[in-house]
Write a protein that holds these residues in place. Sequence first.
Motif, PDB file in Angstrom:
ATOM      1  N   VAL A 102      61.351  32.271  22.883  1.00 34.76           N
ATOM      2  CA  VAL A 102      60.566  31.123  23.331  1.00 34.76           C
ATOM      3  C   VAL A 102      61.516  29.943  23.505  1.00 34.76           C
ATOM      4  O   VAL A 102      62.368  29.692  22.651  1.00 34.76           O
ATOM      5  N   LEU A 103      61.383  29.229  24.617  1.00 38.82           N
ATOM      6  CA  LEU A 103      62.128  27.981  24.836  1.00 38.82           C
ATOM      7  C   LEU A 103      61.117  26.843  24.928  1.00 38.82           C
ATOM      8  O   LEU A 103      60.158  26.929  25.697  1.00 38.82           O
ATOM      9  N   ILE A 104      61.363  25.793  24.169  1.00 38.39           N
ATOM     10  CA  ILE A 104      60.443  24.651  24.144  1.00 38.39           C
ATOM     11  C   ILE A 104      61.180  23.404  24.622  1.00 38.39           C
ATOM     12  O   ILE A 104      62.221  23.046  24.067  1.00 38.39           O
ATOM     13  N   VAL A 149      63.336  31.283  18.627  1.00 45.02           N
ATOM     14  CA  VAL A 149      62.479  30.193  19.087  1.00 45.02           C
ATOM     15  C   VAL A 149      63.377  28.970  19.212  1.00 45.02           C
ATOM     16  O   VAL A 149      63.889  28.454  18.213  1.00 45.02           O
ATOM     17  N   VAL A 150      63.604  28.558  20.453  1.00 51.53           N
ATOM     18  CA  VAL A 150      64.598  27.516  20.727  1.00 51.53           C
ATOM     19  C   VAL A 150      63.906  26.183  21.010  1.00 51.53           C
ATOM     20  O   VAL A 150      62.997  26.109  21.839  1.00 51.53           O
ATOM     21  N   ALA A 151      64.360  25.155  20.311  1.00 47.68           N
ATOM     22  CA  ALA A 151      63.861  23.800  20.531  1.00 47.68           C
ATOM     23  C   ALA A 151      64.859  22.853  19.883  1.00 47.68           C
ATOM     24  O   ALA A 151      65.844  23.297  19.272  1.00 47.68           O
ATOM     25  N   GLN A 169      73.549  27.999  23.632  1.00 47.78           N
ATOM     26  CA  GLN A 169      73.509  29.128  22.711  1.00 47.78           C
ATOM     27  C   GLN A 169      73.040  30.374  23.433  1.00 47.78           C
ATOM     28  O   GLN A 169      72.390  30.314  24.485  1.00 47.78           O
ATOM     29  N   GLU A 170      73.402  31.534  22.835  1.00 47.30           N
ATOM     30  CA  GLU A 170      72.995  32.806  23.393  1.00 47.30           C
ATOM     31  C   GLU A 170      71.595  33.128  22.903  1.00 47.30           C
ATOM     32  O   GLU A 170      71.317  33.068  21.702  1.00 47.30           O
ATOM     33  N   VAL A 171      70.726  33.452  23.842  1.00 49.64           N
ATOM     34  CA  VAL A 171      69.350  33.828  23.514  1.00 49.64           C
ATOM     35  C   VAL A 171      69.097  35.163  24.194  1.00 49.64           C
ATOM     36  O   VAL A 171      69.114  35.235  25.425  1.00 49.64           O
ATOM     37  N   LEU A 178      59.131  33.144  27.042  1.00 48.60           N
ATOM     38  CA  LEU A 178      58.105  32.182  27.435  1.00 48.60           C
ATOM     39  C   LEU A 178      58.693  30.782  27.322  1.00 48.60           C
ATOM     40  O   LEU A 178      59.263  30.414  26.289  1.00 48.60           O
ATOM     41  N   ILE A 179      58.572  30.005  28.402  1.00 52.08           N
ATOM     42  CA  ILE A 179      59.014  28.607  28.368  1.00 52.08           C
ATOM     43  C   ILE A 179      57.776  27.729  28.256  1.00 52.08           C
ATOM     44  O   ILE A 179      56.849  27.849  29.058  1.00 52.08           O
ATOM     45  N   ASP A 180      57.767  26.866  27.241  1.00 50.10           N
ATOM     46  CA  ASP A 180      56.649  25.955  26.963  1.00 50.10           C
ATOM     47  C   ASP A 180      55.316  26.694  26.807  1.00 50.10           C
ATOM     48  O   ASP A 180      54.463  26.692  27.705  1.00 50.10           O
TER      49      ASP A 180
END
Length: 238
Positions: free
Chosen positions: A52-54, A77-79, A104-106, A28-30
């Motif tokens: 999750v990408l924020i 959870v990336v931010a 980074q690897e997600v 999920l993005i944002d």
Amino acid sequence: MSHHPRPKFTYLGHATVRCDLPGGEVVLIDPWVNGNPACPEHLKEIDRLDAVLITHAHFDHIGDAVELCKRHKPKKVVANFEICTWLESKGVEGCSAMNLGGCQEVLDLQVTMVRADHSCGISDGDQILYGGSASGYFVKLPGGYTFYHAGDTALFSDMQLLGEMYRPELAFLPIGDLFTMDPHQAARACRFLGVRHVIPIHWGTFPLLTGTPEKLRQALGDHGTACEVVRLNPGESY
Ligand SMILES: [Zn+2]
């Protein structure tokens, strides 16, 4: 255009995009779902969440991040560093901070954080906390298919450089005006990025956001840019 595996993208309204990866994982993005007036009811219940990408900390981008992450415990959870620290203070696990220029690897994705010309304060109660820099993401799948989610941003000419370096096939670009680019700037962004397809985001949610996909289509024609506007209404997939 590559024929490598690509995600199924479902537009949940505003800037929220659900990516169903070829392996079944959900990114999920944002994450702004429950409070998002544009999100269809039947899509507010997320069945699975692996990452999750924020892009930045405004409520219309992280409104449901804490609740969804606590419920589904995504692997990552990336931010940016400031947002991750704030999320951790609210009990979110799996935060994986990064900053502009980093990759980074997600899951099996290569995720690169790039600049966005925007603000990034974190609303916490009646205070606005420092939230670091707003960002966008280039996301590369195994096989090479790459897409770009610009977050909220103004137009900036480095998009040309980023387009040359990451060669995205698809861009999610804000077009609503007032808080972000308008359709004219977004048309120029499409040319800078060299994308074949653009999915407009950050439009139509509130009356203040006046940009429309039709205006973007018109602007692309005026610029003579060969890029197709994929108009997704909330709930539709590409
Ligand atoms: Zn914003």
